[in-house]
Design a protein around this motif. Structure first.
Motif, mmCIF file in Angstrom:
data_model
loop_
_atom_site.group_PDB
_atom_site.id
_atom_site.type_symbol
_atom_site.label_atom_id
_atom_site.label_comp_id
_atom_site.label_asym_id
_atom_site.label_seq_id
_atom_site.Cartn_x
_atom_site.Cartn_y
_atom_site.Cartn_z
ATOM 1 N N LEU A 127 0.845 -1.193 0.000
ATOM 2 C CA LEU A 127 0.000 0.000 0.000
ATOM 3 C C LEU A 127 0.878 1.239 0.000
ATOM 4 C CD1 LEU A 127 -1.432 -2.147 2.367
ATOM 5 C CD2 LEU A 127 -3.294 -0.668 1.681
ATOM 6 N N VAL A 128 0.307 2.334 -0.495
ATOM 7 C CA VAL A 128 0.999 3.623 -0.539
ATOM 8 C C VAL A 128 0.127 4.648 0.158
ATOM 9 C CG1 VAL A 128 2.040 5.382 -1.991
ATOM 10 C CG2 VAL A 128 2.047 3.005 -2.743
ATOM 11 N N LYS A 129 0.658 5.265 1.198
ATOM 12 C CA LYS A 129 -0.076 6.301 1.938
ATOM 13 C C LYS A 129 0.911 7.362 2.415
ATOM 14 C CE LYS A 129 -3.822 3.671 1.822
ATOM 15 N NZ LYS A 129 -4.882 3.926 0.829
ATOM 16 N N ARG A 130 0.350 8.441 2.990
ATOM 17 C CA ARG A 130 1.181 9.509 3.546
ATOM 18 C C ARG A 130 1.226 9.378 5.064
ATOM 19 N NH1 ARG A 130 2.981 14.106 1.168
ATOM 20 N NH2 ARG A 130 1.496 13.869 -0.576
ATOM 21 N N VAL A 131 2.407 9.526 5.629
ATOM 22 C CA VAL A 131 2.577 9.454 7.083
ATOM 23 C C VAL A 131 2.031 10.736 7.717
ATOM 24 C CG1 VAL A 131 4.224 9.338 8.981
ATOM 25 C CG2 VAL A 131 4.588 7.952 6.926
ATOM 26 N N GLU A 180 3.858 3.185 20.225
ATOM 27 C CA GLU A 180 5.280 3.040 19.933
ATOM 28 C C GLU A 180 5.476 2.031 18.799
ATOM 29 O OE1 GLU A 180 9.122 4.168 20.217
ATOM 30 O OE2 GLU A 180 7.453 4.964 21.415
ATOM 31 N N GLY A 181 6.372 2.386 17.861
ATOM 32 C CA GLY A 181 6.685 1.492 16.757
ATOM 33 C C GLY A 181 5.658 1.469 15.649
ATOM 34 N N MET A 182 4.663 2.375 15.721
ATOM 35 C CA MET A 182 3.569 2.376 14.748
ATOM 36 C C MET A 182 3.472 3.719 14.014
ATOM 37 S SD MET A 182 2.045 -0.593 14.912
ATOM 38 C CE MET A 182 1.868 -2.007 16.014
ATOM 39 N N LEU A 183 2.658 3.712 12.941
ATOM 40 C CA LEU A 183 2.382 4.919 12.163
ATOM 41 C C LEU A 183 0.879 5.060 11.962
ATOM 42 C CD1 LEU A 183 4.969 4.392 9.263
ATOM 43 C CD2 LEU A 183 5.275 5.872 11.256
ATOM 44 N N TRP A 184 0.441 6.309 11.823
ATOM 45 C CA TRP A 184 -0.926 6.598 11.385
ATOM 46 C C TRP A 184 -0.794 7.163 9.977
ATOM 47 C CZ3 TRP A 184 -5.857 5.954 13.315
ATOM 48 C CH2 TRP A 184 -6.887 6.678 12.698
ATOM 49 N N VAL A 185 -1.376 6.467 8.980
ATOM 50 C CA VAL A 185 -1.206 6.866 7.589
ATOM 51 C C VAL A 185 -2.564 7.143 6.956
ATOM 52 C CG1 VAL A 185 0.932 5.541 7.355
ATOM 53 C CG2 VAL A 185 -1.255 4.471 6.761
ATOM 54 N N MET A 186 -2.550 8.053 5.975
ATOM 55 C CA MET A 186 -3.786 8.416 5.284
ATOM 56 C C MET A 186 -3.497 8.649 3.812
ATOM 57 S SD MET A 186 -5.337 11.015 8.201
ATOM 58 C CE MET A 186 -6.921 11.255 7.408
ATOM 59 N N GLY A 187 -4.505 8.386 2.979
ATOM 60 C CA GLY A 187 -4.395 8.702 1.563
ATOM 61 C C GLY A 187 -4.689 10.166 1.315
ATOM 62 N N ASP A 188 -4.132 10.719 0.262
ATOM 63 C CA ASP A 188 -4.389 12.120 -0.071
ATOM 64 C C ASP A 188 -5.801 12.319 -0.615
ATOM 65 O OD1 ASP A 188 -1.829 12.605 0.716
ATOM 66 O OD2 ASP A 188 -1.049 13.107 -1.276
ATOM 67 N N ASN A 189 -6.379 11.277 -1.200
ATOM 68 C CA ASN A 189 -7.760 11.326 -1.677
ATOM 69 C C ASN A 189 -8.659 10.981 -0.489
ATOM 70 O OD1 ASN A 189 -10.082 11.380 -3.186
ATOM 71 N ND2 ASN A 189 -9.542 9.647 -4.493
ATOM 72 N N ARG A 190 -8.865 11.939 0.385
ATOM 73 C CA ARG A 190 -9.355 11.693 1.732
ATOM 74 C C ARG A 190 -10.731 11.041 1.815
ATOM 75 N NH1 ARG A 190 -6.162 14.651 5.341
ATOM 76 N NH2 ARG A 190 -4.095 13.810 4.858
ATOM 77 N N TRP A 191 -11.582 11.270 0.859
ATOM 78 C CA TRP A 191 -12.918 10.685 0.944
ATOM 79 C C TRP A 191 -13.015 9.380 0.153
ATOM 80 C CZ3 TRP A 191 -17.876 13.322 2.460
ATOM 81 C CH2 TRP A 191 -17.633 14.343 3.392
ATOM 82 N N ASP A 192 -11.877 8.912 -0.333
ATOM 83 C CA ASP A 192 -11.869 7.659 -1.096
ATOM 84 C C ASP A 192 -10.556 6.913 -0.836
ATOM 85 O OD1 ASP A 192 -12.663 5.646 -2.731
ATOM 86 O OD2 ASP A 192 -12.584 6.784 -4.591
ATOM 87 N N SER A 193 -10.251 6.702 0.434
ATOM 88 C CA SER A 193 -9.023 6.008 0.805
ATOM 89 C C SER A 193 -9.276 5.138 2.033
ATOM 90 C CB SER A 193 -7.907 7.022 1.117
ATOM 91 O OG SER A 193 -6.760 6.357 1.594
ATOM 92 N N LYS A 194 -9.062 3.850 1.885
ATOM 93 C CA LYS A 194 -9.216 2.927 3.014
ATOM 94 C C LYS A 194 -7.886 2.882 3.767
ATOM 95 C CE LYS A 194 -11.071 -1.653 4.143
ATOM 96 N NZ LYS A 194 -9.974 -2.223 4.928
ATOM 97 N N ASP A 195 -7.694 3.861 4.643
ATOM 98 C CA ASP A 195 -6.419 4.011 5.330
ATOM 99 C C ASP A 195 -6.571 3.703 6.812
ATOM 100 O OD1 ASP A 195 -7.674 6.400 6.272
ATOM 101 O OD2 ASP A 195 -6.885 7.505 4.549
ATOM 102 N N SER A 196 -5.737 4.313 7.651
ATOM 103 C CA SER A 196 -5.770 4.012 9.093
ATOM 104 C C SER A 196 -7.146 4.252 9.707
ATOM 105 C CB SER A 196 -4.727 4.856 9.829
ATOM 106 O OG SER A 196 -3.417 4.401 9.558
ATOM 107 N N ARG A 197 -7.890 5.206 9.172
ATOM 108 C CA ARG A 197 -9.207 5.515 9.727
ATOM 109 C C ARG A 197 -10.180 4.356 9.603
ATOM 110 N NH1 ARG A 197 -10.572 10.293 5.864
ATOM 111 N NH2 ARG A 197 -9.392 8.873 4.516
#
Length: 245
Positions: A127-131, A180-197
Motif C-alpha cells: 500500500l501507498v499512503k502519507r505518514v 510506539e513502533g507504529m504509524l498513522w497513515v492516510m491517503g491524499d484522496n481523503r474521501w476515497d481512501s481505506k487508510d488508518s481511519r
C-alpha cells in the motif's frame, strides 16, 4: 606467386579475427551479467520501483503511475511527517487476489524485470499512503474549520483531494494516539481512501508497524508527463514535533 610466409600470414589472420569476435562476445556477456547483478543489488538495498493500483493517493499519485522508493528509509534514515511510504499489508487491509495467469514467456520476462527492479509484480501486496502520525503523536479530526490536527497543531494540507464543495479533510471524526513502533497513515484522496481511519477492525486497529515500511517514495518516474519529486511538506507539519506531549 606469393611465397609460403605470405600465405601462412593470410591464413593466420582468419583465426585472429574469429578470436577477437569471441573475446568481444565474452566482454558483452560479462558486462551484461555485471549490469544485472548491480541492478539486483540496487533493487535489493537502495531503490525499487512500484506502480500505483488505486485512486487513494490522487491527485498526488494517479492509477498506474510508477514511483521510485528509497529503501534506506526507515532503516538508515528516519521517517518524517508527510512522507509518502510504501508498506506491506499489516493484515486485513487488502482483499486477497488470485495470481493472474501468464504465458510462460511473459512470466519469465516479468520475473527477470522484477529481479532487476524494472517491474513490480507484488505492488498489489503493498500500500501507498502519507505518514500523518509518528509514534506518540495525538492525531485528531476535525476542528470547526474541517482541519486535522497533530499534537494540537492544525494542519493546512495542500496535497489533499476533497469532493467539490467539501472542506472537511475527513468524512469521519477520529481521535488517536499513535503507539510506539507504529504509524498513522492516510491517503491524499481523503474521501476515497481505506487508510488508518477505516481499518480499526484489523488486528492492529489501523496502525502500521514501522517494520512493515518498505521505503519512502521520492519520485514519480512514469509516465513522463507525471514526472515529479514527491515532497513531505515540512511547512505543513511545522511545530508538530515540538508540541508532542
Amino acid at each position: 606467386m606469393p611465397d609460403g610466409d605470405e600465405v601462412d600470414g593470410k591464413a593466420a589472420a582468419k583465426p585472429t579475427r574469429g578470436r577477437s569476435a569471441l573475446l568481444f562476445l565474452r566482454d558483452l556477456l560479462v558486462i551484461f551479467v555485471v549490469a544485472v547483478l548491480v541492478s539486483f543489488l540496487i533493487k535489493t538495498f537502495l531503490i525499487r520501483s512500484f506502480f500505483i493500483p488505486s485512486q487513494s493517493m490522487e491527485q498526488t499519485l494517479e492509477i498506474d503511475d510508477r514511483i521510485i522508493v528509497n529503501q534506506l528509509v526507515p532503516d538508515l534514515a528516519p521517517l518524517e511527517h508527510g512522507d509518502v511510504v510504501v508498506f506491506k499489508d499489516p493484515g486485513g487491509w487488502l482483499t486477497p487476489r488470485p495470481e493472474p495467469e501468464q504465458p510462460p514467456l511473459v512470466a519469465a520476462v516479468d520475473w527477470f524485470l522484477a529481479f532487476v527492479g524494472l517491474s513490480a509484480p507484488d505492488s498489489n501486496d503493498h500500500l501507498v499512503k502519507r505518514v500523518i502520525g509518528l509514534p506518540g503523536d495525538h492525531v485528531v479530526c476535525c476542528n470547526a474549520l474541517g482541519q486535522m490536527s497533530v499534537n494540537g497543531i492544525p494542519l493546512d494540507e495542500p496535497y489533499v483531494t476533497l469532493p467539490p464543495g467539501e472542506s472537511r479533510v475527513s468524512r469521519d471524526d477520529f481521535d488517536q494516539v499513535v503507539p510506539e513502533g507504529m504509524l498513522w497513515v492516510m491517503g491524499d484522496n481523503r474521501w476515497d481512501s481505506k487508510d488508518s481511519r477505516y481499518n480499526a477492525d484489523t488486528p492492529l486497529k489501523g496502525f502500521v508497524p514501522i517494520d512493515n515500511v518498505v521505503g519512502k517514495a521520492f519520485v514519480v518516474s512514469w509516465p513522463v508527463e507525471h514526472w515529479t519529486w514527491l515532497g513531505n511538506y515540512p511547512e505543513v507539519f511545522a511545530g508538530v514535533d515540538e508540541a508532542k506531549g
